[in-house]
Design an enzyme around this catalytic site. Structure first.
Site, PDB file in Angstrom:
ATOM      1  CG  HIS A 152      -1.812  -1.084   1.499  1.00 54.24           C
ATOM      2  ND1 HIS A 152      -2.990  -1.456   0.892  1.00 54.24           N
ATOM      3  CD2 HIS A 152      -1.520  -2.320   2.054  1.00 54.24           C
ATOM      4  CE1 HIS A 152      -3.282  -2.891   1.204  1.00 54.24           C
ATOM      5  NE2 HIS A 152      -2.457  -3.317   2.016  1.00 54.24           N
ATOM      6  CB  SER A 167      13.865  21.830 -15.310  1.00 57.85           C
ATOM      7  OG  SER A 167      12.997  23.146 -15.415  1.00 57.85           O
ATOM      8  CE  LYS A 227      11.987  19.383 -11.365  1.00 55.76           C
ATOM      9  NZ  LYS A 227      10.789  19.093 -11.947  1.00 55.76           N
ATOM     10  CD  GLU A 240       9.062  11.908 -15.432  1.00 58.07           C
ATOM     11  OE1 GLU A 240       8.242  12.434 -14.605  1.00 58.07           O
ATOM     12  OE2 GLU A 240       9.718  12.650 -16.177  1.00 58.07           O
TER      13      GLU A 240
END
Ligand code: ARG
Length: 462
Positions: free
Chosen positions: A158, A279, A285, A292
């Site tokens: 979970h 980025s 970043k 992804e």
């Protein structure tokens, strides 16, 4: 310029140009050209062998087809829309090269059994490539696992901290998943590897063809027993898309884990510069674009499976032009799976580092050893459910006191239950918690070592 007529003299005019474009598949089925040539070579040889055409004509056809192969590889053969599809394109070029005898190639054959042959030959090759890629992926994971048997990582259910794990055990789960992928592809390959060549348009042919001959030439393990089934079956393609979807689902779950692990919140891995992106506006970043993209591309592949299932469900026997729509789904799936497997293999081979300090700290700072307190009491004769309830109370009081289990004093432990002794501290140390899970298939260091050795042996035995 009006395009030339493709069809027999039954037709008086050519297709409307927009309809010709709509109908044509050459833009994408050119991908099959090498397989189309190989299939045609086998067919031409068979025509000669059986005496359906004179042997010297068969030789000319084969030579012409091989010339087209050379032209294609040299970038000199680039058929346009007027050819409609790869099969017509080859036949036309062949007739230009060898003259009128080229018009004999299509004797005792239809584009229906031809395209079925091409797509199976193509898929058989691609399956073999993907299986090699799966092995490379597994090898990288096995090597990593061997280095990280005693590296601990929190295990979750979970997405809540559950029990600590050997990092190797976590990595080996993906080796098992991809092992099933590898087996599945091997299994369905047997159904890809059946020849429809000679099924004709749908009913077989009046010529004394030798289907076993062409099947053998092309490396097929057998021939379709029913000509209608042979030209209209795409089960093997659906099986492939299904197996490919599962591969992608596995890679997508792995991607999701890497994305979480690379977040500042987890910080379990750092992405190296060779596999992460920046980025355009936030200079601090480092983004996990690779996993992804893999996660994103999974939707495409699952979509192709759905598309082909829906495509097939209403088709009467035998060939229907709807079947031309199978190709882009299959080609895109093959390319996507191959690209994603390559990217994920590189990512784990050289694109990320596990942060051992952070992992060690993570497993020490939670209550993921609570089950082990209950198990400890069980070994002292307390029934499990009673022990479970008691440990719930321990966790509650520890939380209230701002302490972890390891911080409780022996007096505090004994106040909770007289069965606690000084060895409780050893029993709940993360390393011991992991090491003790020695059941078959568990995360204990011993079963993990065995699992790695078994898979290493499996890979060596290929
Ligand atoms: N381009 C067609 C396809 O991909 C080839 C088979 C066409 N057969 C036919 N009877 N129209 O399916």
């Amino acid at each position: 310029m009006t395009p030339p007529k493709t069809w027999s003299d039954r037709f008086e005019t050519a297709l409307h140009p927009a309809i010709a474009r709509f109908n044509a598949s050459i833009r994408f089925d050119i991908e099959l050209i090498e397989y189309d040539l190989t299939g045609s070579v086998a067919h031409a040889k068979m025509l000669g062998q059986t005496g359906i055409i004179p042997a010297d004509e068969a030789t000319q056809l084969v030579a012409g087809l091989e010339q087209i192969r050379r032209e294609y590889r040299a970038g000199e053969f680039q058929p346009g829309i007027e050819a409609e599809d790869v099969h017509f394109a080859v036949e036309r070029r062949l007739t230009e090269i060898v003259g009128a005898v080229g018009k004999k190639l299509h004797t005792a054959r239809s584009r229906n059994d031809q395209v079925g042959t091409d797509i199976r030959l193509y898929l058989r090759d691609q399956i073999d490539t993907i299986r090699v890629q799966l092995r490379q992926f597994q090898q990288v994971f096995l090597d990593l696992a061997a280095q990280h048997i005693e590296t601990l990582i929190p295990g979750y259910t979970h997405l809540q901290r559950a029990q600590p794990l050997s990092l190797a055990h976590h990595l080996m789960a993906y080796v098992q998943m991809t092992q099933r992928d590898w087996q599945r592809l091997g299994d369905l390959r047997q159904r890809v590897n059946i020849s429809p060549l000679g099924c004709g348009a749908l009913a077989g042919t009046t010529f004394p063809i030798d289907r076993e001959f062409t099947a053998k030439e092309l490396g097929f393990a057998g021939i379709y027993a029913n000509s209608l089934d042979g030209v209209s079956d795409r089960d093997f393609a659906i099986e492939f898309l299904s197996a490919a979807s599962l591969i992608m689902v596995h890679l997508s779950r792995l991607s999701e884990e890497v994305i979480l692990w690379a977040s500042q919140e987890f910080s379990f891995v750092t992405l190296k510069d060779n596999c992460s992106t920046g980025s355009s506006i936030m200079p601090q970043k480092k983004n996990p674009d690779i996993p992804e993209l893999v996660r994103g591309k999974t939707g495409r592949v699952c979509g192709h499976l759905q598309a082909l299932l829906v495509l097939m469900k209403g088709l009467p026997l035998a060939y229907n032009k709807d079947l031309q729509e199978d190709k882009e789904a299959i080609f895109d799936t093959v390319k996507t799976v191959q690209a994603c497997l390559e990217a994920m293999t590189i990512l784990f081979a050289e694109g990320l580092d596990f942060c051992s300090d952070r992992l060690a700290q993570a497993v020490a700072e939670d209550f993921s050893n609570a089950t082990d307190v209950a198990d400890y009491l069980v070994t002292k004769g307390v029934p499990f459910r009673e022990a479970y309830n008691l440990v719930g109370k321990v966790v509650k009081t520890s939380l209230a006191a701002g302490k972890l289990l390891k911080d409780l004093t022996l007096a505090e432990w004994q106040a909770l239950h007289p069965a606690f002794e000084a060895d409780i501290y050893l029993a709940i140390a993360p390393r011991q918690v992991v090491a003790a899970r020695n059941s078959a298939g568990g995360t204990g260091f011993e079963p993990v070592r065995q699992a790695i050795a078994a898979m290493q042996a499996e890979l060596r035995s290929d």
